[in-house]
Design a protein around this motif. Structure first.
Motif, PDB file in Angstrom:
ATOM      1  N   VAL A   1      46.841   7.027  42.563  1.00 31.03           N
ATOM      2  CA  VAL A   1      47.974   6.973  41.645  1.00 31.03           C
ATOM      3  C   VAL A   1      47.494   6.905  40.200  1.00 31.03           C
ATOM      4  O   VAL A   1      47.996   7.620  39.322  1.00 31.03           O
ATOM      5  CB  VAL A   1      48.884   5.766  41.961  1.00 31.03           C
ATOM      6  CG1 VAL A   1      49.852   5.508  40.817  1.00 31.03           C
ATOM      7  CG2 VAL A   1      49.672   6.017  43.230  1.00 31.03           C
ATOM      8  N   SER A   2      46.506   6.050  39.963  1.00 31.48           N
ATOM      9  CA  SER A   2      45.963   5.916  38.605  1.00 31.48           C
ATOM     10  C   SER A   2      45.339   7.229  38.149  1.00 31.48           C
ATOM     11  O   SER A   2      45.541   7.667  37.007  1.00 31.48           O
ATOM     12  CB  SER A   2      44.922   4.797  38.566  1.00 31.48           C
ATOM     13  OG  SER A   2      45.495   3.560  38.935  1.00 31.48           O
TER      14      SER A   2
ATOM     15  N   SER B   1      48.003   9.904  37.519  1.00 27.61           N
ATOM     16  CA  SER B   1      48.808   9.556  36.351  1.00 27.61           C
ATOM     17  C   SER B   1      48.062   9.874  35.062  1.00 27.61           C
ATOM     18  O   SER B   1      48.616  10.493  34.137  1.00 27.61           O
ATOM     19  CB  SER B   1      49.171   8.062  36.386  1.00 27.61           C
ATOM     20  OG  SER B   1      49.968   7.761  37.505  1.00 27.61           O
TER      21      SER B   1
ATOM     22  N   GLY C   1      51.913  14.436  37.733  1.00 25.55           N
ATOM     23  CA  GLY C   1      52.787  13.280  37.598  1.00 25.55           C
ATOM     24  C   GLY C   1      53.678  13.081  38.813  1.00 25.55           C
ATOM     25  O   GLY C   1      53.891  11.949  39.264  1.00 25.55           O
TER      26      GLY C   1
ATOM     27  N   ALA D   1      51.651  11.613  41.635  1.00 21.60           N
ATOM     28  CA  ALA D   1      51.474  10.172  41.417  1.00 21.60           C
ATOM     29  C   ALA D   1      52.738   9.417  41.809  1.00 21.60           C
ATOM     30  O   ALA D   1      52.668   8.345  42.429  1.00 21.60           O
ATOM     31  CB  ALA D   1      51.126   9.906  39.952  1.00 21.60           C
ATOM     32  N   LEU D   2      53.898   9.983  41.469  1.00 22.60           N
ATOM     33  CA  LEU D   2      55.167   9.331  41.800  1.00 22.60           C
ATOM     34  C   LEU D   2      55.366   9.254  43.308  1.00 22.60           C
ATOM     35  O   LEU D   2      55.768   8.207  43.840  1.00 22.60           O
ATOM     36  CB  LEU D   2      56.321  10.101  41.160  1.00 22.60           C
ATOM     37  CG  LEU D   2      57.740   9.571  41.432  1.00 22.60           C
ATOM     38  CD1 LEU D   2      57.910   8.174  40.844  1.00 22.60           C
ATOM     39  CD2 LEU D   2      58.783  10.521  40.869  1.00 22.60           C
TER      40      LEU D   2
END
Length: 275
Positions: free
Chosen positions: A31-32, A35, A59, A62-63
């Protein structure tokens, strides 16, 4: 369950299944990474427009991963509610759906206090006072530029600033109070989602607020404060260590996810009193 028993149980809980903890850590890293990568690529869209699309895709990825993680956190809360000592496994699709529901809860429980704060801002005329300060500031500059006496303009600017500070103080105070209260209520809403599996039950703001009273306002506040204290102390110790040995900051990739699971388990155990 007693307050200290909740904290002790929750703190040990994530260590009971190293495999699941490792998966959660990997998801946190992903996720990091997506992002940051998405933000950087999107920013490069000013140079190459096609990058806007790729940044947006990163993005979105990541969401989506974040929804899976959120859904898993709800399952950790559920384990606490059921007083189940076994760390739940990832059930990817179920976690994804539950994570999406958790995302909806976050939006709703953010919008409600945000709207309240906007109304407080309107009532105290924050926006009008901001405009007045800007207007009087430029009037002061214009008076100096044209060689006029700036005494009157300065007095008007000073009064406008006094009004702005007064209205901002009231609005910001209200914002802090309202958002803190709703953060507690949102915590109960997530526990209601874990306990019932129903988004409708979780979005019942009044019942979520009543859950705090059912558990005990004092006990709820005490547990959440203790959670913050434990997390704060650990982060303070780590920051001190990282200050001397920067390379060890990589440990935060493992410790932060652990603390997240600790927090969710504690919430579940707290809610078990009324489940």
């Amino acid at each position: 369950m007693e307050i200290m028993e909740i904290i002790k149980d929750a703190f040990v809980f994530p260590s009971k299944n190293a495999k699941v903890l490792l998966i959660y850590i990997i998801l946190t890293i992903l996720v990091s990474a997506f992002s940051i990568m998405g933000a950087v690529i999107y920013a490069l869209g000013f140079i190459v427009p096609e990058y806007y699309m790729w940044g947006g895709i990163a993005g979105v990825i990541a969401l989506l991963i974040g929804w899976v993680m959120s859904g898993y956190m709800i399952s950790v809360i559920k384990s606490g509610i059921d007083l189940n000592d076994e760390v739940p496994e990832f059930v990817w699709w179920d976690n994804f759906i539950t994570g999406f529901n958790s995302f909806i809860i976050s939006i709703v429980y953010f919008l409600i206090p945000a709207v309240i704060v906007v109304f407080v801002g309107l009532a105290t005329n924050v926006f009008g006072n901001i405009y007045a300060v800007v207007y009087e500031f430029y009037s002061q500059i214009l008076a100096v530029y044209l060689g006029y006496s700036s005494t009157i303009a300065m007095e008007a600017l000073s009064q406008a600033m006094v009004n702005l500070v007064f209205s901002l103080t009231i609005t910001l105070t209200a914002a802090v109070v309202v958002f803190v209260i709703f953060s507690f209520i949102q915590t109960m809403a997530e526990a209601r989602l874990a306990n019932t599996g129903s988004l409708g039950e979780a979005l019942n703001v009044l019942e979520s607020a009543k859950d705090i009273k059912r558990i005990g306002i004092g006990k709820t506040i005490a547990v959440i404060i203790l959670i913050f204290i434990v997390v704060g102390i650990i982060n303070a110790i780590l920051s001190f260590i990282f200050g001397y040995v920067p390379f060890l900051s990589i440990l935060s990739l493992f410790i932060s996810p652990y603390l997240v699971l600790f927090t969710q388990r504690a919430v579940g155990l707290l809610y078990s009193d009324i489940a």
